[in-house]
Design an enzyme around this catalytic site. Sequence first.
Site, short mmCIF file in Angstrom:
data_model
loop_
_atom_site.label_atom_id
_atom_site.label_comp_id
_atom_site.label_asym_id
_atom_site.label_seq_id
_atom_site.Cartn_x
_atom_site.Cartn_y
_atom_site.Cartn_z
NE ARG A 1 -4.32 -1.11 -0.08
CZ ARG A 1 -4.51 -2.10 -0.95
NH1 ARG A 1 -3.53 -2.47 -1.76
NH2 ARG A 1 -5.66 -2.72 -1.02
CD GLU B 1 -2.88 3.19 -5.62
OE1 GLU B 1 -3.93 2.58 -5.89
OE2 GLU B 1 -1.89 2.64 -5.14
CG HIS C 1 -3.07 -0.84 -6.93
ND1 HIS C 1 -3.54 -0.11 -5.86
CD2 HIS C 1 -3.17 -2.14 -6.57
CE1 HIS C 1 -3.91 -0.94 -4.90
NE2 HIS C 1 -3.71 -2.18 -5.30
P1 NAD Z 1 -1.77 -10.63 5.37
O1 NAD Z 1 -2.78 -10.12 6.33
O2 NAD Z 1 -1.71 -12.10 5.09
O3 NAD Z 1 -0.31 -10.17 5.84
C1 NAD Z 1 -0.03 -8.91 6.38
C2 NAD Z 1 1.04 -9.10 7.46
O4 NAD Z 1 1.46 -7.82 7.91
C3 NAD Z 1 0.52 -9.87 8.68
O5 NAD Z 1 1.28 -11.02 8.94
C4 NAD Z 1 0.64 -8.87 9.81
O6 NAD Z 1 0.99 -9.49 11.04
C5 NAD Z 1 1.75 -7.96 9.31
N1 NAD Z 1 1.75 -6.66 9.96
C6 NAD Z 1 0.69 -5.92 10.37
N2 NAD Z 1 1.13 -4.79 10.95
C7 NAD Z 1 2.49 -4.84 10.91
C8 NAD Z 1 3.50 -3.96 11.37
N3 NAD Z 1 3.21 -2.83 12.00
N4 NAD Z 1 4.79 -4.31 11.15
C9 NAD Z 1 5.12 -5.46 10.52
N5 NAD Z 1 4.19 -6.35 10.09
C10 NAD Z 1 2.89 -6.04 10.27
O7 NAD Z 1 -2.01 -9.80 4.02
P2 NAD Z 1 -1.50 -10.17 2.55
O8 NAD Z 1 -2.57 -10.87 1.81
O9 NAD Z 1 -0.14 -10.75 2.64
O10 NAD Z 1 -1.44 -8.70 1.91
C11 NAD Z 1 -0.44 -7.79 2.32
C12 NAD Z 1 -0.70 -6.43 1.72
O11 NAD Z 1 -0.64 -6.48 0.30
C13 NAD Z 1 -2.07 -5.81 2.02
O12 NAD Z 1 -1.91 -4.45 2.31
C14 NAD Z 1 -2.84 -5.91 0.73
O13 NAD Z 1 -3.84 -4.99 0.57
C15 NAD Z 1 -1.73 -5.71 -0.27
N6 NAD Z 1 -2.04 -6.24 -1.58
C16 NAD Z 1 -1.71 -5.48 -2.67
C17 NAD Z 1 -1.97 -5.95 -3.94
C18 NAD Z 1 -1.66 -5.12 -5.14
O14 NAD Z 1 -2.41 -5.12 -6.08
N7 NAD Z 1 -0.54 -4.41 -5.16
C19 NAD Z 1 -2.58 -7.20 -4.10
C20 NAD Z 1 -2.88 -7.96 -2.98
C21 NAD Z 1 -2.60 -7.47 -1.72
C1 MLT Z 2 -5.97 -5.88 -2.96
O1 MLT Z 2 -5.94 -5.31 -1.87
O2 MLT Z 2 -6.58 -6.94 -3.15
C2 MLT Z 2 -5.20 -5.30 -4.07
O3 MLT Z 2 -4.74 -4.04 -3.79
C3 MLT Z 2 -5.83 -5.48 -5.41
C4 MLT Z 2 -6.93 -4.55 -5.82
O4 MLT Z 2 -7.25 -3.60 -5.16
O5 MLT Z 2 -7.49 -4.80 -6.87
#
Ligand code: NAD
Ligand code: MLT
Length: 540
Positions: free
Chosen positions: A235, A264, A282
């Site tokens: 993010r 964004e 993104h």
């Molecule tokens: P998840 O919940 O499985 O993992 C997140 C991890 O972050 C957890 O293990 C949690 O304990 C840890 N965390 C929380 N606060 C923290 C802190 N202060 N310091 C260190 N670690 C901390 O989530 P995920 O499915 O692995 O997704 C992770 C991130 O990726 C999310 O923000 C999600 O929205 C983003 N994401 C982005 C895209 C994209 O299109 N770019 C796609 C999917 C997910």
């Molecule tokens: C998500 O949080 O799943 C990703 O950022 C992907 C999206 O927003 O499409």
Amino acid sequence: MDKFKVLVTDNISKEGIDILSREGNIDVEIKAGIKSEELEKIIGEYDAIITRSGTNIPASLVENPGKLKIIGRAGVGVDNIDIEAASKKGIIVMNAPTGNTLAATELTIGIMLAAARKIPLANDSLKTGKWNRKKFMGIELYNKTLGIVGLGRIGSNVAIRAKSFGMKIIAYDPYIKKSKADSLGVILFDNLKDLLKEVDVISFHTPLTAATRNMITAKEIELMKDNIIFVNCARGGIVNENDLYNALKSGKVFAAGVDVFEKEPPESNKLLELENVFATPHIGANTMEGQEAVSVIIAEQVANALNSRPYLNAINIPFMKSQLPDNLQLYFDLTEKMGKLAAQLAKGRPEMIQIVMVGKNFEEDLCERKFDVPFSFQPFTIAGLKGILSVSIQESVTYINAPYVAKDRNIVVEETKTAQFDKFNDLIIFTLRTDQGEMNIAGTVFSDKLGRIVLLDRFHLDVIPKGTFLHFKIFDRPGIIGKVGTILGDHNINIAGFGVSRQKSGEELAFVSVDDPIRSHVLDEILKIDGMIEAKVIDL
Ligand code: NAD
Ligand code: MLT
């Protein structure tokens, strides 16, 4: 059979739409890209809405929810939805957290390699007719140290893949158990600063919360080696964009791969002017497979919830607190505060949470679940779990998903009932065991209908857990408490209440309730008082 209407406001894969249509009692309308003014006018006509990150659901949109019962997010992040506002209106918010894990993982690896080898730049250069091999000098990932911040679903999958490049993987995630990191062959750090000093490549995989916003600023970058690579596919806002820009421009940071931005679509974002920034709009979740998976997952969940079948991944509202008797609602709130207090006071990684319900008030089984869900905890246990986990995960921990989040983190949850404890007839005892020790907090509700913390380990207390507190432990000798009061007064911090408890061992523990925020420099002054054992600011 009830009839339902579902509105889809962003493009999702056809497979999900088909699942909804096949139910027979669900009409699906697709209005991808609908403007928020129009959505506000029609949202109340639908039983459910399915979005991606393209649709914002602020409080104003759910103020008059009409028929709306479900908001489904085809993806992980729910930062585009005002969950509190939706919860207050009894709307279920659900997401599809597992569907795009591998899509985001693979983009992370791709963007990491692109940044290390400047692949997009080399591609552009060649296509404009140049043959400049010297310019595109990269960095090898082999034998380098990758720091993963947030070892959840995506972070873990990135670790597994990066290991195959011969990288050493270290991670910072204060909310997972060490055994999880061990099983991945990842070295878990207790402190972000220590990790920053070691890394050659750093990749962020946390949600955006109060704790992760601006987690990396110029101060943190200063601690790092020169020539490192930054990757952020989680993010925008976790890494301060301005400070990253300066570090990239000065050459301190070799390159950055960025899929997400503070704003964004980005507006005049300086990062995009730099040659050593490799950016994508993104697209972490944008694979055929990922989009199909999130679409199917969210469609099945929405169909199940509408047709009163068990469903997963609801972020909010498992049961109506308002249906509990008044006195138990007070215990419910109190237990959540105990969880929050434990999370802020404890040292180490949570391993076990135990809730002991003392007294007749808790005899009845209050777990009235509509569906056959795998957890059957009492509401107080769920409240306590939410309290403790929300300090770490904040935006997305709710009463409904708290047991799942705990299970995912290998946190053992126990609940027991007993007739009496010490001199109390009604009491909840909240025990948190971490890899560094155990803490016991007990709370009760007196006849004035106010919940109170009455025990913290061996200290007897009388604290109404609401607002901001300065919590400290001192050696029991004259003058120390006075000095704390003077420091608070010097900084115009008004004391609203004061509670102190002493032990035969010669220690005193105090909770000072304050009307104004206590900033870190004030806390530093307090910590320097001779005889101060520990001091913390607690928000309850
Ligand atoms: P998840 O919940 O499985 O993992 C997140 C991890 O972050 C957890 O293990 C949690 O304990 C840890 N965390 C929380 N606060 C923290 C802190 N202060 N310091 C260190 N670690 C901390 O989530 P995920 O499915 O692995 O997704 C992770 C991130 O990726 C999310 O923000 C999600 O929205 C983003 N994401 C982005 C895209 C994209 O299109 N770019 C796609 C999917 C997910
Ligand atoms: C998500 O949080 O799943 C990703 O950022 C992907 C999206 O927003 O499409």
